[in-house]
Motif scaffolding. Structure first.
Motif, PDB file in Angstrom:
ATOM      1  N   ALA B  72       0.834  -1.197   0.000  1.00 10.74           N
ATOM      2  CA  ALA B  72       0.000   0.000   0.000  1.00 10.74           C
ATOM      3  C   ALA B  72       0.872   1.250   0.000  1.00 10.74           C
ATOM      4  O   ALA B  72       2.036   1.212   0.373  1.00 10.74           O
ATOM      5  N   ASN B 100      -5.137   2.041  -3.543  1.00 19.83           N
ATOM      6  CA  ASN B 100      -4.465   1.178  -2.572  1.00 19.83           C
ATOM      7  C   ASN B 100      -4.959  -0.258  -2.731  1.00 19.83           C
ATOM      8  O   ASN B 100      -5.998  -0.489  -3.353  1.00 19.83           O
ATOM      9  N   ASP B 107      -5.726   1.245   4.220  1.00 17.28           N
ATOM     10  CA  ASP B 107      -4.590   0.325   4.200  1.00 17.28           C
ATOM     11  C   ASP B 107      -3.395   0.893   4.951  1.00 17.28           C
ATOM     12  O   ASP B 107      -2.512   0.145   5.366  1.00 17.28           O
TER      13      ASP B 107
END
Lengths: 405, 405
Positions: B72, B100, B107
Motif C-alpha cells: 500500500a 491502494n 490500508d
C-alpha cells in the motif's frame, strides 16, 4: 524524443510510416511498432516517474508532451509467500494490476493508444467494450480532453457501466450483439478518423501491455522469471508480454529469455486457445457462446489466438483451463492468503496455477509470476454464493466471547 | 531497527513503554507514539520500496521482519491540470488513495496496526467497521496469517461486505447499532488481548495516516504545499497529516510548515466539526443520525473532532460542508476531468474545494492538494441517478454516424 520508427507487418515484414493504420496492405497481417535503438541501461529508470511511462523510449510516442497519464502502472509485484505456502511454491509472485487507476491492466494499452491519438491529432477516441476497456479508455480520454465514444450492446446493465459512464464518455448503445457494436465501432472509426483504441489504434494499443513484462523484470532486479501464468482473452496481452521480455534482452537489460516458460490460462466456458493447444493444432476454433463468470476473458474468437499458440511453442508453453468453481476458489484463495481481491480473470490465473502445481507440472523451486489483471469490486456478484453467511449474535460480550472461542 | 520510543499522552504528557495500551492512566487522554532520532535525509528514500513502508524509521515498528505489507501507499499525486482549469486553480494536485490494495486510505493505518500486532505477538486482530476499514484490516490480517474479527451491526447488506468477507475474516454480526458493535469489539479486544486496530491499537493505527503527508511532500520534491483539503470522519487522518508535516520539518526534510493551510471537509448530513468551527466553539456536538451518501464520513461523534479544531486554529484553517448533490457533482467532475473514480468521501473533498474557490477563499496560484481517500466502485449506487441515460441506436453505421454527429 521517443524512438518509435515504423509499423511492420507481423506476417510479411512490410514496413510503413507509423501513421493511422493497423493492417498490412499487402497481406492483411497485423502491424507491430518498431523502434530506433534507445540508449538506456538498468539505472536509467531508477528515479523516474512511478508509472509505466518510465519506459518512455520503449513506447510508441514521439513527444513526451503528448503523454496522457493517469499514473497507471508500476503496480505491486507482491511476493506471495502465503499463497506459495498453500500451493507448495517457494518463489511465487503476484503482479497485482487491480490497483491501476481504473482498476485493471487496460490502463496500459488504453493509455498508450489515447496518447498516440493525441499525438497524431485525432479528433476523438473510443472502443467497443462494456467492461475494463471502456473505463480505461473513457478515463484517459477525459484526462486528454478528447471526446470518447463507447460502443456497446444496448442491453447492457446500467449499473455495470456506472464507472465508465462517470468519466463522461458518450455511450453508443447498439441494438444488437457485441459483434454488431464492434463492427459499427470499426466503420465509424475509419470513416470519421476516430481512434478506436482496440481496433484501428491496435498497433499502438498492444504496446502498452508490454510494460507488464518490463515492470516484472525491473521489480525482480532485472531478472527473467522461470514461468509466467497469463490469463488469455484476445491473446494480445500474452503476446505483448513475450515481446516485452525479448526487447529487454535485446537491450541488454536482462539475460537470456530462452528458458522462460509461458502458461496460457482460460476459463472452461471460453477456452478456444487451450482447446487448440491440447489438440496440438494451429487452428483456433471460435467458441460460439462463451459461458463463464470470467466475463473479461469471454472472447470467443480471440484475435491473437494463433500468436499465443506460436508463443507457447516458442516458450515451453502450457495451456490450461478451469471451471467457474475453481475460478471462485482461486479468487478466495488469493484474497485469504495475499489480501488481493481480484475479478474472475484473476481467479482463472490462480486456479490454473493451482491445477498445474497439483498435477506436478510446476517445480516448487521455480520463480513463478502470476498475472492478476482486474479488480474484484467489478464483479462481486461472482463470489456472493461462496462467501460465509453471517450468524447474528446478541450485543453482549459474553455471548460474543462464547461464539468466537 | 526502527526508532519507536514511547507512547506519550497528548493531554498531560505522561510517557509509557510502547505496549498494548491506548489511553493515559492519569487523565484518559489519547496516546501518541514518540520516536528516537532517525538518521535520514531526502535521498534516503530514493531507491526504497514503492510503498509507505519506505518511511520505516518514522513508523511504530521495531523490526522490519514484522512488517505486514500489501504494497500500500506511494499512491499517485496527480497534477490535476484539467480539474484545475475547471475550477480556476493553477496548481492543483489530487492525492489518489483509491488505488491502494484494498482500495482506500485505510490500508495505511490498518497495515501499521496489524504489523504492530504481529510484532507484539497478539493472537488476533479486528475492528468495528462495515466499510473500508473492515476490508483493510481483514486483508492485512490474511497476509499476516492472524485471525481477524470484524464487528458489525447484523443488518448489514451481505453484498456491501463481499470484499471484506473474501479475505477470510470472521464477521461478528451484532444485533444492534454500530455503537453496540463498537462496544462489544472494545470489550472483547481488551479482555482477550486482541488488537482492535481502531480502538486498542489506536496509537499505532493513526501513525499509518501520517504517510499521507510524507508522500505528498516527497512527491512535490520535498515541498510543503500551500493548502490541503482533507475529508473528516473521525478526524484522526487530518490530525495525522498535520503531525506528518511537522515531523518532516523537525527532521529537516522540508522547510517551514507555518504557512500551511488546512481545510476540513464534511458532508452536510454529518458535519459536527464544521458546525463547531462555524460557531467558533471548541465543543463538537455529536450528530445523532447522520444522513449522507458519504457513508465513510458518517461518524456522528468524531473521536478526534476537538483535535481537528485545534489544528484548524493552528493552520489558518477553514471548515466547510457540502450536500449530497454537490458531492455527486464533485464525483462526476473529478472523473470527467482527471479520470479518477472516487467514493462519495472524495466527492466531499472536491465539492468543498469548488465551494471555497467559488467563494473566493482560495487564491488561484496556491499549490493545493486535495485528498481522495476511497474508491468509487464501493458506492456506485450513489451516482446512478446522475449518470446519462443510454439511447439505443440501430446497428447501422449511418444511423450511428447521424447520432454522434
Amino acid at each position: 524524443m521517443g524512438s518509435i520508427k515504423s509499423l511492420r507487418c507481423r506476417e510479411c515484414g512490410k514496413e510503413y510510416e507509423p501513421q493511422f493504420r493497423y493492417v498490412c496492405e499487402e497481406c492483411f497481417g497485423p502491424l507491430d511498432v518498431t523502434y530506433r535503438e534507445a540508449s538506456i541501461n538498468r539505472h536509467t529508470f531508477d528515479l523516474r516517474e512511478k508509472t509505466y511511462w518510465r519506459y518512455f523510449e520503449l513506447l510508441p510516442i514521439t513527444d513526451k508532451a503528448n503523454v496522457v497519464s493517469l499514473n497507471a502502472g508500476l503496480t505491486p509485484l507482491q511476493h506471495a509467500d502465503k499463497l506459495g505456502e498453500r500451493l507448495g511454491l517457494k518463489n511465487l509472485y503476484i503482479k497485482n494490476d487491480s490497483v491501476n487507476p481504473t482498476f485493471s491492466f487496460k490502463d496500459r494499452p488504453a493509455g498508450v493508444a489515447v496518447s498516440r491519438a493525441k499525438e497524431t491529432k485525432l479528433k476523438a477516441v473510443g472502443c467497443a467494450s462494456t467492461g475494463n476497456l471502456a473505463s480505461a479508455t473513457a478515463a484517459h480520454a477525459a484526462k486528454a480532453g478528447l471526446p470518447c465514444y463507447i460502443f456497446a450492446p444496448s442491453d447492457i446493465e446500467h449499473v455495470k457501466i456506472a464507472q465508465a459512464l462517470s468519466y463522461g464518455a458518450e455511450f453508443v448503445a447498439v441494438e444488437g450483439t457485441y459483434d454488431d457494436a464492434n463492427r459499427v465501432a470499426s466503420i465509424i472509426g475509419d470513416s470519421k478518423g476516430y481512434g478506436i483504441v482496440n481496433i484501428n489504434m491496435r498497433p499502438y494499443y498492444v504496446e502498452g501491455s508490454k510494460t507488464l513484462a518490463y515492470e516484472v523484470a525491473e521489480q525482480l532486479g532485472w531478472e527473467v522469471p522461470d514461468r509466467l501464468i497469463i490469463p488469455v482473452g484476445s491473446g494480445a496481452m500474452l503476446n505483448a508480454i513475450c515481446k516485452g521480455f525479448e526487447e529487454l534482452h535485446a537491450l541488454g537489460l536482462v539475460g537470456s529469455v530462452k528458458n522462460l516458460k509461458i502458461v496460457a490460462a482460460q476459463p472452461h466456458g471460453c477456452a478456444p486457445v487451450v482447446d487448440a493447444f491440447k489438440r496440438n493444432s494451429d487452428e483456433v476454433i471460435p467458441v460460439e457462446r462463451p459461458e463463464t463468470i470470467a466475463k473479461s476473458l469471454a472472447i470467443g474468437d480471440p484475435g491473437d489466438g494463433i500468436y499465443v499458440l506460436k508463443r507457447l511453442k516458442q516458450y515451453g508453453g502450457l495451456a490450461e483451463e478451469v471451471g467457474d468453481e475453481e475460478i471462485r476458489d482461486g479468487i478466495m484463495m488469493l484474497a485469504q492468503s495475499e489480501g488481493i481481491f481480484t475479478e474472475p480473470a484473476g481467479g482463472v490465473s490462480v486456479g490454473v496455477l493451482k491445477k498445474l502445481v497439483d498435477e506436478g507440472n510446476i517445480d516448487k523451486d521455480e520463480k513463478v509470476v502470476c498475472y492478476v489483471t482486474g479488480n474484484g469490486l467489478k464483479a462481486t456478484e461472482a463470489i456472493i454464493g461462496v462467501l460465509p453467511k453471517l450468524t447474528a449474535v446478541k450485543p453482549d460480550a459474553a455471548a460474543v466471547s462464547a461464539m468466537i472461542g
